[in-house]
Design an enzyme around this catalytic site. Structure first.
Site, PDB file in Angstrom:
ATOM      1  N   GLU A 291      -2.103 -29.820  12.810  1.00 21.32           N
ATOM      2  CA  GLU A 291      -2.956 -29.307  11.738  1.00 21.32           C
ATOM      3  C   GLU A 291      -3.720 -30.426  11.048  1.00 21.32           C
ATOM      4  O   GLU A 291      -4.946 -30.385  10.918  1.00 21.32           O
ATOM      5  CB  GLU A 291      -2.106 -28.538  10.722  1.00 21.32           C
ATOM      6  CG  GLU A 291      -2.912 -27.865   9.626  1.00 21.32           C
ATOM      7  CD  GLU A 291      -3.701 -26.683  10.138  1.00 21.32           C
ATOM      8  OE1 GLU A 291      -4.944 -26.754  10.091  1.00 21.32           O
ATOM      9  OE2 GLU A 291      -3.101 -25.705  10.602  1.00 21.32           O
ATOM     10  N   ASP A 295      -7.780 -31.133  11.140  1.00 18.97           N
ATOM     11  CA  ASP A 295      -8.557 -30.999   9.907  1.00 18.97           C
ATOM     12  C   ASP A 295      -9.299 -32.277   9.564  1.00 18.97           C
ATOM     13  O   ASP A 295     -10.510 -32.269   9.283  1.00 18.97           O
ATOM     14  CB  ASP A 295      -7.624 -30.626   8.749  1.00 18.97           C
ATOM     15  CG  ASP A 295      -7.026 -29.241   8.887  1.00 18.97           C
ATOM     16  OD1 ASP A 295      -7.498 -28.470   9.736  1.00 18.97           O
ATOM     17  OD2 ASP A 295      -6.076 -28.939   8.140  1.00 18.97           O
ATOM     18  N   SER A 561      -7.456 -21.901  11.617  1.00 15.46           N
ATOM     19  CA  SER A 561      -7.340 -23.189  10.931  1.00 15.46           C
ATOM     20  C   SER A 561      -8.536 -24.085  11.222  1.00 15.46           C
ATOM     21  O   SER A 561      -8.825 -25.009  10.449  1.00 15.46           O
ATOM     22  CB  SER A 561      -6.061 -23.908  11.374  1.00 15.46           C
ATOM     23  OG  SER A 561      -4.917 -23.292  10.854  1.00 15.46           O
TER      24      SER A 561
END
Length: 646
Positions: A291, A295, A561
């Site tokens: 994640e 990001d 995401s």
């Protein structure tokens, strides 16, 4: 307004009510995985905290649209922190009513405290027995299947004359934080790994974007400049939010940068620790690194080396590993001192307690309004709407609205399980959650005073369901297609309608058009078809076959995401152009993107669906739909339109 809940259903037996008392919140089922195990020690103490009703909160919607709608003469005239604090601060009457009630209930005034922001009333050294008497309730200890306990009740009531002055009371019904888990972070909209392979040496080759999504693919799909010219970096800011133990690996970022943005090799985001948050290296694997690596890697690559990116890392290692953080309360506390519940409000059973008494815990005070704000926040985490009480979500949603008044953009992922919830949970008619249940998750309707499940259901993730943030979903390049062909909605993308938040004014036209021409084939027994509910997502970008490096390996992952950091990069570049022109950042973007002026700024997605709960979910159709929202952005058109606004 949608600062309060729908008042759609009535008729539940009010066993705790009387002519002088009213039930304030009630729950008839437990969130997935929890069970009641025993009564607590009645002589034990609990930190009773009462959230006071904020002044003018019913005007928040109109005030936010006044500074956010492109047709408003006040567009871009954002409020200061002091103006927001003064306008929404609870009245002295509410403070006094709450304190008098507690005194009349036998609580000495010396035990009653008011928080610094005057938003909360706290009672010190209150026994469980006293709390039960004051709230006409009964507490129990609840345990989760993965371990960990909560002190909670199933309902509570307050005097009828007190009820208009309060929003919620903790600890009561709220199982707010994600429960402890065997591994990972249950509230994270974790990516789903597709495959593992070495990086393709032809990193600028667009011919494989149907099987590998890379930064060049995003640039080609949405016309994002390859080498953005940054003109106002000193005035601009872009934030990525992560929750410990999720953390990036520097060597992975460098491998990614070496292939897609060599000038960024060795560069790292500006680090902002909240409540002892650290880029931990004690636990290293795909689940905790994917994640953050994605990001930060994509955010920094797409805005380019001229625009710094901030990392807001929340929670120390003990709290993060125990999964006891509340859903985003700690972030809001750190940003806004008037919201912060440093001395009243947070629930220690679910929110981080600081200084942390656990071994190795953060010994500093809880961060309270002392962290700098950013113009754009990208957050790829969420909770099932049905796991949290309406009042809890409403209070946090209102805070996002207040921050929007100050010119801040919040982007949240819409979820990764189609019309199901996290972990692909659906609902049975009694409200319990299971992967085998038939109803779209998260299903409940409620009156302003009650909280209970019915047969109706919906798909909405919190905070993406909040009408004061932007919920973003995922699309994909179809197999065998190119970046120059129309995309389709990704089957995993979360979308649907909230049962907590009403239809905001800026979305009314889009929802009306959707139901007029594309009414779904499901009834009220499967989702909230009232046509009066907040719909998500608002728009989408590619979230399938996304290339990310984790532990030195290149992985193709899929998930919504991907959307917040990619869209956040685009909004940041638009803010740069506006700030360089002497204008304000765009702030809350929803009223603009739903306006007629922005109709041509999106690529309509008319294919794909988001199956779940034994159905095909919703279908991608012409115009807005609960799969891809308004479609995908055309960056240059959006930038030019926003540059044309005051």
């Amino acid at each position: 307004m949608f600062a309060v809940a729908f008042a759609l259903l009535t008729g539940l037996t009010l066993v705790l009510s009387s002519p002088s008392r009213s039930i304030h919140e009630q729950r008839t089922n437990l969130p997935h995985g929890w069970s009641r195990i025993r009564r607590p020690d009645l002589s034990g103490t609990l930190p009773l905290r009462i959230a006071l009703k904020q002044s003018n909160i019913d005007k928040l919607h109109d005030r936010l649209l006044d500074v956010s709608h492109p047709e408003s003469e006040n567009y871009g005239k954002h409020w200061t922190l002091e103006e927001v604090k003064t306008y929404f601060q609870p009245s002295e009457d509410s403070v006094e009513v709450a304190m008098q009630w507690l005194e009349e209930s036998g609580v000495e005034r010396a035990r009653i405290e008011i928080s610094k922001g005057r938003n909360w009333v706290q009672v010190k050294d209150l026994s469980v027995a006293e709390a039960e008497r004051i709230l006409s309730t009964e507490y129990h200890i609840y345990e989760h299947i993965h371990g960990g306990t909560r002190l909670a009740c199933s309902a509570y009531s307050v005097p009828s004359h007190v009820q208009p002055h309060i929003e919620l009371i903790t600890p009561t019904l709220h199982f707010d934080g994600p429960p402890p888990s065997k591994r990972g972070h249950l509230s994270a909209r974790s990516f789903k790994a597709v495959d593992i392979a070495p990086l393709d040496s032809a990193t600028d080759d667009l011919s494989n974007c149907d099987v590998r999504t890379t930064p060049p693919c995003y640039r080609a799909l949405y016309n994002i400049p390859a080498e953005p010219t940054i003109l106002a970096a000193s005035k601009n800011s872009f934030a990525i939010v992560e929750y410990t133990p999720q953390a990036y690996i520097g060597s992975d970022l460098d491998l990614f940068f070496a292939n897609f943005s060599p000038s960024l090799v060795g560069r790292r985001p500006e680090f902002i620790s909240i409540d002892g948050g650290v880029v931990q290296t004690e636990e290293m694997d795909f689940e905790v690194n994917i994640e953050s690596n994605f990001d930060i890697g994509y955010a920094m690559t797409l805005v380019g080396p001229g625009q710094p990116v901030r990392l807001y890392q929340l929670e120390d290692i003990p709290e993060g590993s125990a999964q006891l953080l509340g859903p985003f309360n700690d972030l809001l506390d750190a940003l806004d001192g008037s919201y912060c519940t440093e001395d009243g409000g947070d629930d220690p059973s679910v929110d981080g307690v600081y200084p942390d008494p656990a071994p190795g815990g953060y010994q500093g005070p809880k961060d309270c309004g002392n962290k700098q704000k950013s113009n754009v926040f990208s957050v790829s985490y969420a909770n099932n709407e049905g796991d949290l009480t309406p009042f809890y979500q409403i209070r946090q949603c209102n805070e996002y609205g207040k921050l929007g008044l100050m010119g801040i953009t919040f982007l949240f992922a819409s979820g990764d399980s189609g019309v199901a919830g996290n972990n692909e949970l659906c609902l049975f008619p009694n409200g319990t959650q299971s992967v085998d249940a038939p109803l779209f998750n998260r299903s409940f309707r409620f009156s302003q005073l009650l909280y209970y499940f019915r047969l109706t259901c919906t798909t909405a993730m919190f905070p993406a369901n909040c009408p004061f943030v932007t919920g973003v979903g995922a699309t994909q390049v179809n197999p065998g297609s190119t970046v120059f062909d129309p995309e389709s909605a990704a089957s995993l993308t979360g979308g649907g309608f909230s049962n907590i938040f009403a239809l905001p004014d800026y979305q009314k036209s889009a929802i009306e058009e959707f139901y007029k021409f594309h009414k779904p084939p499901y009834g009220a027994d499967q989702y909230n078809n009232s046509q009066k509910a907040r719909g998500i997502p608002d728009f989408s970008v590619n979230g399938v076959n996304c290339t990310v490096v984790a532990e030195g390996l290149t992985i193709a992952v899929a998930g919504t995401s991907a959307a917040p950091p990619v869209i956040g990069a685009m909004i940041t570049l638009i803010n740069d152009a506006r700030l360089a022109a002497g204008k304000s950042p765009v702030g809350f973007i929803n009223p603009a993107i739903y306006s007629d002026a922005f109709r041509d700024a999106f690529n309509d997605i008319t294919s794909g669906n988001n199956p779940g709960c034994g159905t095909n979910g919703f279908e991608g159709v012409q115009g807005w739909d609960p799969v891809s929202g308004l479609g995908t952005p055309a960056f240059e058109k959006m930038r030019d339109l926003w540059l044309g606004l005051p």
